[in-house]
Design a protein around this motif. Structure first.
Motif, short mmCIF file in Angstrom:
data_model
loop_
_atom_site.label_atom_id
_atom_site.label_comp_id
_atom_site.label_asym_id
_atom_site.label_seq_id
_atom_site.Cartn_x
_atom_site.Cartn_y
_atom_site.Cartn_z
N UNK A 102 0.86 -1.17 0.00
CA UNK A 102 0.00 0.00 0.00
C UNK A 102 0.91 1.23 0.00
N UNK A 103 0.78 2.06 -1.01
CA UNK A 103 1.65 3.22 -1.14
C UNK A 103 1.06 4.43 -0.41
N UNK A 104 1.81 4.93 0.56
CA UNK A 104 1.41 6.12 1.30
C UNK A 104 2.19 7.30 0.75
N UNK A 105 1.49 8.37 0.39
CA UNK A 105 2.11 9.56 -0.17
C UNK A 105 2.10 10.69 0.84
N UNK A 106 2.95 11.68 0.59
CA UNK A 106 3.07 12.83 1.48
C UNK A 106 1.74 13.58 1.55
N UNK A 107 1.25 13.80 2.77
CA UNK A 107 0.05 14.59 2.99
C UNK A 107 -1.23 13.98 2.46
N UNK A 108 -1.26 12.68 2.21
CA UNK A 108 -2.45 12.08 1.64
C UNK A 108 -2.89 10.86 2.45
N UNK A 109 -4.16 10.48 2.26
CA UNK A 109 -4.72 9.30 2.92
C UNK A 109 -4.84 8.16 1.92
N UNK A 130 -3.34 -3.18 -7.03
CA UNK A 130 -3.04 -1.79 -6.69
C UNK A 130 -4.28 -1.09 -6.18
N UNK A 131 -4.04 -0.11 -5.30
CA UNK A 131 -5.15 0.71 -4.82
C UNK A 131 -5.66 1.59 -5.95
N UNK A 132 -6.95 1.93 -5.93
CA UNK A 132 -7.50 2.76 -7.02
C UNK A 132 -6.84 4.13 -7.08
N UNK A 133 -6.72 4.68 -8.31
CA UNK A 133 -6.10 5.99 -8.50
C UNK A 133 -6.98 7.11 -7.96
N UNK A 134 -8.29 6.90 -7.92
CA UNK A 134 -9.21 7.93 -7.45
C UNK A 134 -9.15 8.02 -5.92
N UNK A 135 -8.92 9.24 -5.41
CA UNK A 135 -8.91 9.48 -3.97
C UNK A 135 -10.32 9.83 -3.53
#
Length: 425
Positions: A102-109, A130-135
């Motif tokens: 699971x990819x965690x990005x800066x400042x994102x959930x 992969x997790x969906x591209x849509x946040x």
């Protein structure tokens, strides 16, 4: 004079009060540089599963957070350094659920919902897509640019802020420069910068402290891009950021891991293959344009799964010539003492006026110069062997910028982390 004894006592009181504040306060959530993994655990019928154990593991550092779902089956792992994580959910009477990478990005959930199937806990259902591209966790617009992308895109000067225009809504007014970058039409100073969770806004002009905008040209200091894990630009940001109407740019620095990692690089630019400047006249030396930029990064562990270090250094040298017309006396005789050094000296000698030793020195003339007074080099003004007082000058601008970064991360326990960084520019 500073009383060191009183200073130490005062500093000790401050440290004590700060420690007391940390012990008395609740959890502190950093802004910008970390991310979160959150979700809901349900059974096959869609009912919420309370009391399930959710373990979130940092693949690179071996650090874990162990959580328990509430009555609504919800959990949230906070203060996660950007990177790859594994999420594991389990409860007696159900098969183990596990999602990897699971990819965690800066400042994102990142949202990871788990559906537990009845069965033995010795059985594991692993989800690897992969997790969906849509946040779907917020209405924030923008996006994240990773370190790999930063390094692979041609970037003159290696200033990450030059990449902000890759995000929708961010543009640069014609002419360029530090005061011309805008997001959705807001003023340039309305963009806020956050570096590893701390406000990075300079109070006087409202720009970034690191990569500080110079009056003209590129930044005066540079945060080495090899030290950046990734950065995120948010338009229509969450309420927690709402002190400026423009975009929020959150920069996450790299951290050490259980394995030693690093990089080294060197970039150079020479004027050897450059065309001559239009104003740089033929017959005069070509104005220089030289760039040297080099550095290195390294990171590793001090205590496995607990204490990590990271450091970066970069040096940049510029030499930029400026072709400009200047007035300088000529060192050849042209019959005009107003523009010619030999003619002026001859005129003084003809009228029995002694030469000034200081003037001879500034003009590069020997102290015992005699007629026809052609032994001067131009001195401070530089050589001018033409018949005119107007020459093209170079005036090279030589600048250097040395930048260093040090960072330490300490994983105290599942609920608390401590980090510190120092930037020198």
């Amino acid at each position: 004079m500073l009383n060191l004894g009183k200073f130490r006592s005062f500093f000790g009181v401050l440290v004590g009060l700060f420690s007391l504040f940390l012990l008395a306060s609740g959890p502190v959530f950093a802004q910008g540089n970390t991310g979160r993994i959150l979700g809901i655990v349900t059974d096959q019928s869609g009912g919420y599963v309370a009391g399930a154990t959710v373990t979130v593991s940092d693949v690179a550092r071996g650090v874990t957070q162990t959580l328990t779902t509430d009555t609504d089956g919800a959990y949230a792992a906070i203060n996660l350094i950007a990177g790859s994580y594994n999420v594991r959910a389990e409860l007696k009477g159900f098969k183990v659920f596990e999602r990897k990478n699971v990819q965690v990005e800066v400042g994102k959930d990142a949202r990871v919902d788990a559906v537990l199937q009845t069965g033995s806990q010795t059985e594991t259902i692993t989800i690897s897509e992969d997790a969906p591209m849509m946040d779907t966790t917020s209405t924030t617009l923008g996006g994240t640019i990773s370190n790999q992308t930063i390094n692979e895109i041609p970037l003159n000067g290696r200033n990450y802020q030059n990449l902000l225009t890759l995000r929708p809504g961010t543009t640069v007014y014609p002419g360029g420069g530090p005061w011309t970058q805008t997001t959705n039409g807001a003023r340039p100073e309305d963009t806020s910068y956050i570096l590893d969770g701390l406000s990075n806004d300079e109070a006087f002009m409202g720009f970034s402290v690191t990569n500080a905008a110079a009056v003209a040209g590129d930044a005066a200091t540079i945060l080495p891009i090899d030290a950046i894990q990734e950065f995120n630009t948010q338009v229509n940001p969450k309420a927690e950021f709402g002190w400026k109407p423009g975009a929020i740019t959150s920069v996450g620095l790299k951290s050490g891991t259980n394995t030693i990692h690093g990089s080294a690089y060197a970039f150079g630019r020479s004027d050897s293959f450059d065309a001559r400047n239009y104003f740089n006249q033929v017959g005069t030396p070509k104005t220089p344009v030289e760039l040297e930029q080099y550095g290195a990064t390294a990171g590793g562990r001090i205590i496995p799964d607990k204490l990590f270090w990271f450091g970066a250094f970069e040096n940049r040298n510029y030499t930029v010539g400026n072709s400009i017309s200047v007035n300088a006396p000529t060192t050849v005789s042209v019959g005009n003492p107003g523009i010619s050094v030999p003619d002026a000296l001859a005129g003084l000698a003809a009228n029995n006026i002694p030469f000034s030793a200081q003037s001879l020195y500034l003009l590069g003339c020997p102290t015992n110069i005699t007629a026809p007074y052609t032994g001067c080099t131009g001195g401070t003004y530089g050589p001018n062997t033409t018949n005119s007082k107007t020459i093209t000058g170079g005036f090279p601008d030589v600048d250097s910028s040395r930048n260093a970064l040090g960072k330490v991360d300490y994983h105290i326990n599942d609920r608390n982390t401590l980090g510190g960084s120092y930037f020198f520019g």
